[in-house]
Design an enzyme around this catalytic site. Structure first.
Site, PDB file in Angstrom:
ATOM      1  N   ARG A   1       2.739  -9.568  27.570  1.00 55.71           N
ATOM      2  CA  ARG A   1       1.298  -9.270  27.042  1.00 55.71           C
ATOM      3  C   ARG A   1       0.554 -10.349  27.429  1.00 55.71           C
ATOM      4  NH1 ARG A   1       2.592  -7.945  20.850  1.00 55.71           N
ATOM      5  NH2 ARG A   1       4.156  -9.721  21.388  1.00 55.71           N
TER       6      ARG A   1
ATOM      7  N   LYS B   1       1.555 -14.978  21.636  1.00 57.82           N
ATOM      8  CA  LYS B   1       2.524 -15.742  20.801  1.00 57.82           C
ATOM      9  C   LYS B   1       2.176 -17.091  20.430  1.00 57.82           C
ATOM     10  CE  LYS B   1       5.896 -13.643  19.796  1.00 57.82           C
ATOM     11  NZ  LYS B   1       6.176 -12.790  18.724  1.00 57.82           N
TER      12      LYS B   1
ATOM     13  N   TYR C   1      -0.885 -15.171  17.319  1.00 55.58           N
ATOM     14  CA  TYR C   1       0.295 -15.109  16.281  1.00 55.58           C
ATOM     15  C   TYR C   1       0.967 -16.364  16.122  1.00 55.58           C
ATOM     16  CZ  TYR C   1      -0.149  -9.822  16.414  1.00 55.58           C
ATOM     17  OH  TYR C   1      -0.156  -8.548  16.454  1.00 55.58           O
TER      18      TYR C   1
ATOM     19  N   HIS D   1       3.245 -17.220  12.689  1.00 60.34           N
ATOM     20  CA  HIS D   1       4.316 -17.193  11.916  1.00 60.34           C
ATOM     21  C   HIS D   1       4.785 -18.347  11.401  1.00 60.34           C
ATOM     22  CE1 HIS D   1       4.463 -12.580  12.244  1.00 60.34           C
ATOM     23  NE2 HIS D   1       4.063 -13.048  13.592  1.00 60.34           N
TER      24      HIS D   1
ATOM     25  N   GLU E   1      -1.578 -13.048  12.167  1.00 55.76           N
ATOM     26  CA  GLU E   1      -0.946 -12.285  11.130  1.00 55.76           C
ATOM     27  C   GLU E   1      -1.331 -12.489   9.664  1.00 55.76           C
ATOM     28  OE1 GLU E   1       0.410 -14.767  13.013  1.00 55.76           O
ATOM     29  OE2 GLU E   1       1.277 -16.167  11.617  1.00 55.76           O
TER      30      GLU E   1
ATOM     31  N   ASP F   1      12.556  -8.176  11.704  1.00 52.58           N
ATOM     32  CA  ASP F   1      11.882  -9.379  11.678  1.00 52.58           C
ATOM     33  C   ASP F   1      11.620  -9.945  10.387  1.00 52.58           C
ATOM     34  OD1 ASP F   1      10.077  -7.137  11.081  1.00 52.58           O
ATOM     35  OD2 ASP F   1       8.472  -8.167  12.003  1.00 52.58           O
TER      36      ASP F   1
HETATM   37  N1  LIG Z   1      10.705  -5.081  15.349  1.00 55.98           N
HETATM   38  C1  LIG Z   1       9.443  -5.203  15.672  1.00 55.98           C
HETATM   39  O1  LIG Z   1       9.075  -5.156  16.877  1.00 55.98           O
HETATM   40  C2  LIG Z   1       8.351  -5.012  14.897  1.00 55.98           C
HETATM   41  C3  LIG Z   1       7.237  -4.693  15.177  1.00 55.98           C
HETATM   42  C4  LIG Z   1       6.009  -4.192  14.253  1.00 55.98           C
HETATM   43  C5  LIG Z   1       6.366  -4.332  12.792  1.00 55.98           C
HETATM   44  N2  LIG Z   1       7.654  -4.710  12.427  1.00 55.98           N
HETATM   45  C6  LIG Z   1       8.161  -4.721  10.901  1.00 55.98           C
HETATM   46  O2  LIG Z   1       8.383  -3.373  10.474  1.00 55.98           O
HETATM   47  C7  LIG Z   1       8.352  -3.352   9.105  1.00 55.98           C
HETATM   48  C8  LIG Z   1       7.441  -2.137   8.518  1.00 55.98           C
HETATM   49  O3  LIG Z   1       6.132  -2.583   8.630  1.00 55.98           O
HETATM   50  P1  LIG Z   1       4.774  -1.567   8.437  1.00 55.98           P
HETATM   51  O4  LIG Z   1       3.601  -2.252   9.113  1.00 55.98           O
HETATM   52  O5  LIG Z   1       5.281  -0.365   8.484  1.00 55.98           O
HETATM   53  O6  LIG Z   1       4.660  -2.168   6.901  1.00 55.98           O
HETATM   54  P2  LIG Z   1       3.854  -1.476   5.775  1.00 55.98           P
HETATM   55  O7  LIG Z   1       3.660  -2.435   4.584  1.00 55.98           O
HETATM   56  O8  LIG Z   1       2.834  -0.521   6.156  1.00 55.98           O
HETATM   57  O9  LIG Z   1       5.027  -0.282   5.045  1.00 55.98           O
HETATM   58  C9  LIG Z   1       6.142  -0.497   4.377  1.00 55.98           C
HETATM   59  C10 LIG Z   1       6.601   0.503   3.546  1.00 55.98           C
HETATM   60  O10 LIG Z   1       7.877   0.201   2.909  1.00 55.98           O
HETATM   61  C11 LIG Z   1       7.913   0.792   1.651  1.00 55.98           C
HETATM   62  N3  LIG Z   1       8.928   0.403   0.806  1.00 55.98           N
HETATM   63  C12 LIG Z   1       9.181  -0.943   0.181  1.00 55.98           C
HETATM   64  N4  LIG Z   1      10.467  -0.734  -0.431  1.00 55.98           N
HETATM   65  C13 LIG Z   1      11.198   0.332  -0.144  1.00 55.98           C
HETATM   66  C14 LIG Z   1      12.177   0.706  -0.534  1.00 55.98           C
HETATM   67  N5  LIG Z   1      13.118   0.333  -1.380  1.00 55.98           N
HETATM   68  N6  LIG Z   1      12.608   2.066  -0.093  1.00 55.98           N
HETATM   69  C15 LIG Z   1      11.667   2.710   0.696  1.00 55.98           C
HETATM   70  N7  LIG Z   1      10.272   2.164   1.201  1.00 55.98           N
HETATM   71  C16 LIG Z   1      10.289   1.228   0.647  1.00 55.98           C
HETATM   72  C17 LIG Z   1       6.531   0.388   1.450  1.00 55.98           C
HETATM   73  O11 LIG Z   1       6.074   1.000  -0.097  1.00 55.98           O
HETATM   74  C18 LIG Z   1       5.579   0.715   2.327  1.00 55.98           C
HETATM   75  O12 LIG Z   1       5.181   1.835   2.186  1.00 55.98           O
HETATM   76  C19 LIG Z   1       7.680  -4.885   8.560  1.00 55.98           C
HETATM   77  O13 LIG Z   1       9.165  -5.798   8.419  1.00 55.98           O
HETATM   78  C20 LIG Z   1       7.276  -5.478  10.018  1.00 55.98           C
HETATM   79  O14 LIG Z   1       7.191  -6.729  10.273  1.00 55.98           O
HETATM   80  C21 LIG Z   1       8.698  -5.022  13.368  1.00 55.98           C
END
Ligand SMILES: NC(=O)c1ccc[n+]([C@@H]2O[C@H](COP(=O)([O-])OP(=O)(O)OC[C@H]3O[C@@H](n4cnc5c(N)ncnc54)[C@H](O)[C@@H]3O)[C@@H](O)[C@H]2O)c1
Length: 364
Positions: free
Chosen positions: A15, A75, A94, A96, A118, A270
């Site tokens: 990116r 990054k 970003y 972190h 972030e 993550d």
């Molecule tokens: N791997 C990657 O490249 C990447 C990229 C972007 C985001 N992420 C990660 O994805 C994850 C989700 O991000 P998001 O933006 O959707 O977050 P978000 O806050 O929008 O949504 C998270 C949801 O999880 C729910 N939740 C909490 N505990 C729960 C449980 N026990 N059972 C079911 N649901 C539950 C919450 O109520 C909420 O609705 C984060 O950890 C974020 O860092 C990873």
């Protein structure tokens, strides 16, 4: 203001922090933009595109840092960039910090002004500079999951959409936030049967209102998760508890209840992952198999689709780059409190409690 964009040098990062359109906008306001040669190649932008938009192309990363009052990146800086950072230079990217003591130390020592994407946070708690990457990851989770369900890569051999006369595949989504909604939308679009679980009833109501009838919602409980993992083909981990490690919703022992070839995509990797058997993987080697269950746990999913991710990211960062350039960081952060919440380390002083908590000894 003199604004610089270095080429990202972190492993597998294609990116770039400004598009030619962003350069054009900044130059129109009278700013000077310095882009390192080939910085945009991975995202589909040539040096010529940037020149036409009004940027000055520089041959080295050293030159970009030396010329710029503000560095805009994707990054966090990596160790070879640390010595290039100047006192009082604005770094907008970003970071972190809480996950890297060495980075925190280096940025304190640099006396730069570090504004982290972030932690830019709206009054309602939403994170506008993180949302687009969650949108990308949520949509990608289904694309990747569908691929790994294919038999040659050890999946169950199920086509998510089914065909006339054959039922569709079943997708279970844990978490109905940004990632979960986008994943549900993609899975529903393919014709899969989709089950979404969350502990937040508002989120479940929202999904129920906007999705077609083959997307069903249920409250997230151990009982319901145990029941559903037995007959779903693709399971997406998309939970988040802000500021905490992800809850372990699927244990190692539960893998034996799934059918061989079931695919787990842990987007929450993550934050430590929401499956006990999650360990971070890379785009070169994205999957591993435990007890015949395929795990995909890539920590920077958006990095694989830089054409889309760069545009999605710069759509939301550019307005803040403009504010910082037009007003200077102090006025911009005072007038726009959400941006002010992005101030993490300012001229050697740590501004964020989480970083202080993470490295108490360092800051004592
Ligand atoms: N791997 C990657 O490249 C990447 C990229 C972007 C985001 N992420 C990660 O994805 C994850 C989700 O991000 P998001 O933006 O959707 O977050 P978000 O806050 O929008 O949504 C998270 C949801 O999880 C729910 N939740 C909490 N505990 C729960 C449980 N026990 N059972 C079911 N649901 C539950 C919450 O109520 C909420 O609705 C984060 O950890 C974020 O860092 C990873």
């Amino acid at each position: 203001m003199n604004i610089g964009v270095p080429k990202e040098i972190k492993n597998n990062e294609s990116r770039v922090a400004l598009t030619p359109g962003g350069v054009f906008e900044l130059v129109n306001y009278g700013h000077h933009v310095y882009i390192q040669e080939t910085a945009g190649i991975g995202s589909g932008f040539s040096d010529e595109d940037y020149r036409e938009a009004g940027a000055v192309m520089l041959p080295s990363i050293e030159a970009v840092y030396a010329m710029s009052e503000m560095i805009v990146k994707v990054k966090e800086p990596i160790p070879q960039e640390y010595p290039l950072i100047k006192r009082n230079q604005i770094l907008f990217t970003y970071f972190h910090f809480a996950s890297s003591e060495s980075l925190t130390r280096a940025m304190i020592a640099s006396k730069a002004v570090c504004i982290a994407y972030e932690t830019v946070r709206d009054d309602d708690g939403s994170l506008p500079l993180l949302t687009p990457m969650s949108e990308v990851a949520g949509r990608m989770a289904i694309q990747q999951g569908a691929k790994y369900l294919e038999k040659p890569i050890k999946g169950r051999g199920v086509l998510l959409g089914g065909v006339p006369g054959v039922p569709p595949g079943r997708v279970l989504i844990l978490g109905a936030g940004v990632v979960g909604v986008q994943a549900a939308k993609m899975a529903a679009g393919l014709g899969a049967h989709v089950t979404v679980l969350d502990i937040n009833m508002k989120r479940l109501r929202y999904i129920n209102d906007i999705m077609p009838p083959h997307v069903i919602t249920e409250f997230s409980s151990v009982y319901n998760i145990k029941r559903h993992i037995k007959n779903h083909d693709l399971i997406i981990g998309a939970v988040l508890i802000p500021g905490a490690k992800a809850p372990r919703l699927i244990t190692r022992a539960m893998l034996k209840d799934m059918r061989p070839g079931t695919v787990l995509v842990d987007v929450a990797v993550d934050q430590g992952g929401c499956f006990e058997t999650t360990r971070p993987t890379t785009h070169e080697d994205p999957t591993y198999i435990i007890n015949d269950i395929v795990h995909y746990c890539v920590a920077n999913m958006p990095g694989a689709v830089p054409y889309t991710s760069t545009l999605a990211l710069t759509n939301v960062t550019l307005p803040y780059v403009l504010k910082l350039a037009n007003l200077g960081w102090e006025t911009a952060c005072a007038e726009y409190p959400e941006l002010g919440r992005g101030l993490n380390i300012v001229k050697g002083e740590v501004m964020v409690e989480e970083i202080r908590d993470a490295f108490e000894s360092l800051l004592a």
